[in-house]
Design an enzyme around this catalytic site. Structure first.
Site: not given
Ligand SMILES: O=C(O)CCC(=O)N[C@@H](C(=O)O)c1ccccc1
Length: 368
Positions: A135, A161-163, A189, A191, A214, A239, A263, A291
């Site tokens: 990520s 994976k790009l935020k 992703d 969010n 995502e 997610d 998750k 993750g």
């Molecule tokens: O590789 C990892 O553990 C992080 C993966 C990731 O980007 N998690 C994000 C998500 O939204 O999935 C996240 C980041 C920070 C806190 C919660 C979730």
């Protein structure tokens, strides 16, 4: 088994680099570890809640409080405790899935250590190593992003994976595609950072052949995701919306998603995670392991889960050094783009001896 004691450990883990998502930037990860003590064995769990309720409504202070006042005492009252008994024993308490998941994992770990059984085999793993995605946070510039992606590709990660968020989406994806080619497995992703009104803008991602987008919309907006799915070509993965096997089937049935990010912490534990896996497989829906910046404790459990047959997409099961200079366990090290599934009893890992609870952050509701 009978639960004779539980220890909660707050540990603050500095990140190797700031990690920016659509809900903020982190430079450290507060971690709530849980050690369950029984006469037969001890077990470890990790609560994936963040320090602040930004990813979900849960946060470490609340998890600490609900575990201390309600969840641990409820399990202490169970005469014949095993992992399957945890869900029913805690079902009277609403929500707090991440807190419940940490406690269930610790009980599951203790039960399996006592029986000499590895978690992966218990869950139904069919692989002895899993392909790893990574990520990548929102960056200050396209150049910085390309340098970061180049480092992860060189390290061997098989998926990027790009935020994304409004203002940082089409251009970063275009730049990565142009630099690394069409062969790179690439996904984004959001969010929950977008609205259905952004559909036309999000359709500008369609030409880049992404594996998925995502959680573009709010956690509770299944109908909005179903409408969006009819307006863009990129497959939608959920997610935050997927909190149980029941909500997974509802989302799939409504056409809100074609892929599911599982998750275990978000859904209340690894046993519910397996039920979601099984339900998605029955509907022909691929899943992957998300993750939450877990330490080696939670990472070991995630790698075991990611070895189940329905996990056909690389997960956010990165190596320990993706986020931490020093992990709480022996580090997970990427080999040929994969992580080996632990083979020891239970989690197959445990905290290194010198992991002592540092001065706990002054969280509301924290009890020493
Ligand atoms: O590789 C990892 O553990 C992080 C993966 C990731 O980007 N998690 C994000 C998500 O939204 O999935 C996240 C980041 C920070 C806190 C919660 C979730």
């Amino acid at each position: 088994m009978k639960l004779t004691g539980v220890e909660l450990r707050h540990v603050r883990m500095p990140l190797v680099a700031p990690f920016r998502t659509s809900f903020g930037t982190s430079t450290s990860r507060d971690v709530l570890l849980l050690r369950a003590v029984t006469a037969e064995a001890e077990g470890w769990g990790e609560c994936v809640a963040m320090a602040d309720p930004l990813y979900s409504s849960e946060y470490i202070g609340a998890a600490t409080d609900v575990l201390t006042r309600f969840l641990v005492p409820a399990l202490g009252a169970v005469e014949h405790l095993d992992a399957n008994a945890v869900g029913p024993a805690l079902s009277g308490y609403k929500g707090h899935r991440m807190a419940k998941a940490a406690l269930e994992l610790a009980i599951l770990d203790a039960e399996l250590r006592a029986a000499g059984r590895p978690l992966a085999r218990e869950l139904g793993a069919v692989r002895d190593r899993v392909p790893c995605g990574v990520s990548v946070g929102i960056m200050g510039s396209i150049g910085e992003l390309l340098d970061a992606v180049a480092g992860y590709v060189a390290a061997g990660y098989v998926r990027i994976k790009l935020k994304i968020e409004p203002g940082w989406d089409v251009e970063p994806v275009r730049a990565v595609r142009e630099r690394f080619g069409d062969g790179l497995l690439l996904q984004v992703d959001a969010n929950t950072a977008y609205a259905l009104a952004d559909a036309r803008h999000l359709s500008r991602l369609d030409p880049f052949d992404l594996l998925l987008i995502e959680q573009p919309l709010d956690e509770d907006d299944l109908l909005g995701h179903a409408a969006l799915a009819r307006l863009i070509r990129t497959p939608i993965c959920l997610d935050e919306s997927i909190t149980s096997a029941r909500t997974a089937v509802a989302a799939i049935t409504l056409g809100a998603c074609e892929i599911v990010n599982i998750k275990a912490g978000r859904v209340g534990g690894y046993l519910e995670a397996r039920r979601i896996h099984d339900a998605c497989m029955a509907h022909g829906v691929p899943v992957w392991c998300g993750g939450m910046l877990e330490t080696g404790i939670g990472r070991a459990a995630n790698v075991a889960l990611a070895a189940l047959p329905g996990f056909t997409l690389p997960g956010d099961t990165s190596a320990s050094d993706r986020f931490y200079r020093t992990d709480l366990t022996a580090p997970f090290v990427l080999a040929d783009g994969h992580l080996a599934v632990p083979t020891g009893p239970g989690l197959g890992v445990e905290p290194l001896p010198d992991v002592s609870p540092r001065s706990p952050p002054k969280l509301p509701g924290y009890r020493s």
